[in-house]
Design an enzyme around this catalytic site. Structure first.
Site, PDB file in Angstrom:
ATOM      1  N   CYS A   1      37.438   1.095  21.424  1.00 35.00           N
ATOM      2  CA  CYS A   1      36.481   0.149  22.009  1.00 35.00           C
ATOM      3  C   CYS A   1      37.050  -1.259  22.139  1.00 35.00           C
ATOM      4  CB  CYS A   1      35.230   0.104  21.156  1.00 35.00           C
ATOM      5  SG  CYS A   1      34.625   1.757  20.814  1.00 35.00           S
TER       6      CYS A   1
ATOM      7  N   LYS B   1      27.322  -6.184  25.934  1.00 34.68           N
ATOM      8  CA  LYS B   1      28.170  -5.221  25.217  1.00 34.68           C
ATOM      9  C   LYS B   1      29.649  -5.609  25.315  1.00 34.68           C
ATOM     10  CE  LYS B   1      29.978  -1.634  23.402  1.00 34.68           C
ATOM     11  NZ  LYS B   1      29.772  -1.093  22.091  1.00 34.68           N
TER      12      LYS B   1
HETATM   13  N1  SAJ Z   1      40.246  -5.257  12.788  1.00 38.81           N
HETATM   14  C1  SAJ Z   1      41.119  -6.266  12.411  1.00 38.81           C
HETATM   15  N2  SAJ Z   1      40.626  -7.334  11.697  1.00 38.81           N
HETATM   16  C2  SAJ Z   1      39.296  -7.398  11.353  1.00 38.81           C
HETATM   17  C3  SAJ Z   1      38.419  -6.386  11.770  1.00 38.81           C
HETATM   18  C4  SAJ Z   1      38.919  -5.327  12.491  1.00 38.81           C
HETATM   19  O1  SAJ Z   1      42.304  -6.237  12.708  1.00 38.81           O
HETATM   20  O2  SAJ Z   1      38.922  -8.375  10.696  1.00 38.81           O
HETATM   21  C5  SAJ Z   1      40.774  -4.109  13.545  1.00 38.81           C
HETATM   22  C6  SAJ Z   1      40.518  -2.793  12.825  1.00 38.81           C
HETATM   23  O3  SAJ Z   1      41.505  -2.562  11.853  1.00 38.81           O
HETATM   24  C7  SAJ Z   1      40.589  -1.819  13.981  1.00 38.81           C
HETATM   25  C8  SAJ Z   1      40.021  -2.604  15.152  1.00 38.81           C
HETATM   26  O4  SAJ Z   1      40.069  -3.970  14.758  1.00 38.81           O
HETATM   27  O5  SAJ Z   1      41.912  -1.434  14.261  1.00 38.81           O
HETATM   28  C9  SAJ Z   1      38.610  -2.246  15.565  1.00 38.81           C
HETATM   29  O6  SAJ Z   1      37.813  -2.064  14.431  1.00 38.81           O
HETATM   30  P1  SAJ Z   1      36.330  -2.654  14.317  1.00 38.81           P
HETATM   31  O7  SAJ Z   1      35.777  -2.333  12.990  1.00 38.81           O
HETATM   32  O8  SAJ Z   1      36.332  -4.068  14.701  1.00 38.81           O
HETATM   33  O9  SAJ Z   1      35.530  -1.926  15.480  1.00 38.81           O
HETATM   34  P2  SAJ Z   1      35.319  -0.417  16.030  1.00 38.81           P
HETATM   35  O10 SAJ Z   1      36.250  -0.223  17.184  1.00 38.81           O
HETATM   36  O11 SAJ Z   1      35.368   0.599  14.956  1.00 38.81           O
HETATM   37  O12 SAJ Z   1      33.799  -0.526  16.550  1.00 38.81           O
HETATM   38  C10 SAJ Z   1      33.450  -1.581  17.438  1.00 38.81           C
HETATM   39  C11 SAJ Z   1      32.188  -2.264  16.902  1.00 38.81           C
HETATM   40  N3  SAJ Z   1      31.938  -3.501  17.639  1.00 38.81           N
HETATM   41  C12 SAJ Z   1      31.754  -4.684  17.024  1.00 38.81           C
HETATM   42  O13 SAJ Z   1      31.798  -4.794  15.825  1.00 38.81           O
HETATM   43  C13 SAJ Z   1      31.474  -5.854  17.896  1.00 38.81           C
HETATM   44  C14 SAJ Z   1      30.999  -1.298  17.019  1.00 38.81           C
HETATM   45  O14 SAJ Z   1      29.796  -1.944  16.638  1.00 38.81           O
HETATM   46  C15 SAJ Z   1      30.890  -0.793  18.457  1.00 38.81           C
HETATM   47  O15 SAJ Z   1      29.816   0.133  18.570  1.00 38.81           O
HETATM   48  C16 SAJ Z   1      32.185  -0.083  18.804  1.00 38.81           C
HETATM   49  O16 SAJ Z   1      33.249  -1.043  18.733  1.00 38.81           O
HETATM   50  C17 SAJ Z   1      32.063   0.479  20.216  1.00 38.81           C
HETATM   51  O17 SAJ Z   1      31.885   1.716  20.319  1.00 38.81           O
HETATM   52  O18 SAJ Z   1      32.040  -0.287  21.180  1.00 38.81           O
END
Ligand code: SAJ
Length: 442
Positions: free
Chosen positions: A257, A203
């Site tokens: 997260c 995780k």
């Molecule tokens: N982000 C970027 N560039 C990208 C993708 C995301 O800057 O290309 C930023 C987003 O804008 C945001 C942050 O990253 O601010 C996080 O967003 P996210 O979509 O990557 O993730 P979360 O926090 O919404 O959810 C994540 C997910 N983990 C993964 O994709 C590995 C989700 O599956 C988990 O369940 C969750 O964390 C958690 O609860 O751990």
């Protein structure tokens, strides 16, 4: 039917309760917050998530679920409480240990305790030990313990609860088998079976990998700006390689997260996590760099326009990522708050996904409409790539300064190769204003 007690009725616990109830379990939702429990019991879902209101109403009507502040006996206990970090970035497991205290009051032989919250490596074994000490029952024999980390994406939780593959890590084989029986009832994807420590590490590695990839994208952006290139084009074209898959640069990493979990690895493995530390620093710095670049653009605008009035800066998007209403740890919100304190700036905020009252509480003014915002602003700061913003037309805003940190104005290359030749170099059209004002700051 087996009884499930879900501990913690937040973003993970409440949707998990509802899905378990939908698939036939009798579910009790336990939370220490009386107000939250009362609201949930009258079908107020407390959290924002598509479909949640209807599902909650339906499940309450069927009497398959209710919320309570009193812990109750169950066959399965699912721990879904927050695991934030403390000021020194060390994991705060106090909510998990509180949950363990509560479970210990009602734990009976044969029960299964499943930890879904994200924890540092070794915490599940500690949990089992604590329960043994409190109940005098034997973990792995009298009761079973496993870590099954949640993996759902806010905004798509109900689909992902059922369709995402899951990792089940038990403290022993019997614990894995018992836990599998629970998830088998509603997970339609594969269940991967392992030990608890591996599941914990998996995780943390998942979310850290995303953090590192985003930091890499943010560094590509910094280099591209310096070179006068559009980072979104550089990344899009690099990703045409069959073995390259770079994420997108942004105004920072938000949510509860991705920006937290790498610290759990850094805490446990300080000597092996230089890359994770660097990624955290790069991503945490980004909102501050955006503020700095914006202020510099405001200065330039004032100089060019010999204007003593505050510069109207339009912020497009406040949430922590596109197309959701979640403001938790949002870098865009952090940027907006800092800019709102600058007396040279008159901040206009356009955020179609967040309630107007919330924006008014935060900034003392309501969200402006997209059209009015574009018309009235001097500088446009694109922070969140919400779908409704994509109708933006660079021709109508050609007289404005634009700082595009989320690729809103970027038009991807056309996929069809024959057409690609015809359209080149259309993709470079909108990048000039971005580079003018960001160069040197990132
Ligand atoms: N982000 C970027 N560039 C990208 C993708 C995301 O800057 O290309 C930023 C987003 O804008 C945001 C942050 O990253 O601010 C996080 O967003 P996210 O979509 O990557 O993730 P979360 O926090 O919404 O959810 C994540 C997910 N983990 C993964 O994709 C590995 C989700 O599956 C988990 O369940 C969750 O964390 C958690 O609860 O751990």
């Amino acid at each position: 039917m087996k009884k499930v007690c879900v501990i913690g009725l937040g973003y993970i616990g409440l949707p998990t309760s509802l899905i378990a109830a939908e698939y036939g379990f009798d579910v009790i939702g336990f939370d220490v917050d009386q107000d939250r429990v009362a609201r949930i019991n009258i079908a107020d879902p407390v959290i924002e998530e598509p479909e949640i209101k209807e599902k909650l109403k339906n499940i309450l009507a069927k009497k398959k679920f209710h919320a309570t502040t009193k812990i109750q006996e169950a066959d399965y206990f699912i721990i879904a409480v927050p695991t934030p970090f403390l000021k020194d970035k060390k994991a705060d497991l106090s909510y998990v240990w509180d949950a363990v205290d509560s479970i210990s009051l009602v734990l009976k032989k044969g029960a299964v305790v499943i930890l879904e919250s994200t924890v540092p490596v070794g915490a599940t074994a500690q949990l089992a030990q604590k329960l043994e000490q409190k109940t005098l029952l034997k973990a792995g024999i009298d009761f079973f313990v496993a870590h099954c980390p949640e993996r759902v994406l806010p905004g798509n939780i109900f689909h992902e609860l059922v369709h995402n593959p899951r990792i089940i890590g038990g403290i022993n084989e019997e614990s894995v088998d018992q836990t599998k029986e629970f998830y088998k009832k509603f997970v339609k994807a594969s269940l991967y079976l392992t030990n608890a420590t591996t599941a914990e590490m998996v995780k943390l590695v998942e979310n850290s990998s995303r953090d590192v990839s985003i930091a890499f994208a943010n560094q590509i952006a910094a280099m591209a700006y310096k070179a006068g290139l559009n980072p979104f084009e550089v990344i899009e074209l690099a990703n045409k390689h069959p073995r390259v898959d770079i994420l997108n640069p942004s105004c920072g990493v938000g949510g509860h997260c991705i920006a937290v979990d790498p610290w759990f690895l850094i805490e446990t493995f300080p000597e092996q996590t230089q890359l994770l530390k660097a990624a955290r620093e790069i991503n945490d710095l980004k909102p501050l760099q955006v503020v700095k670049a914006t202020k510099k653009s405001v200065e330039e605008w004032k100089k060019d326009n010999k204007n003593h009035m505050p510069c109207k800066v339009l912020i497009l998007g406040l949430t922590y990522k596109p197309n959701i209403d979640d403001l938790r740890e949002s870098p865009a919100l952090q940027i907006a708050k800092q800019l709102s304190q600058d007396t040279d700036i008159d901040l206009l905020i356009c955020e179609p996904f967040v309630k107007n009252e919330t924006i008014n509480t935060l900034f003392g003014k309501y969200s402006i409409s997209f059209k009015e915002g574009l018309e009235q602003s001097n500088i446009i700061l694109c922070l969140v790539n919400h779908t409704p913003f994509k109708i933006i037309n660079s021709a109508t805003i050609s007289n404005k300064m634009i700082l595009d940190y989320c690729g809103l104005l970027y038009k991807p290359h056309i996929k069809n190769q024959d057409q690609e030749q015809l359209f080149w170099p259309a993709s470079t059209v909108s990048i000039k204003p971005i580079i003018d004002h960001v160069q040197g700051d990132l």
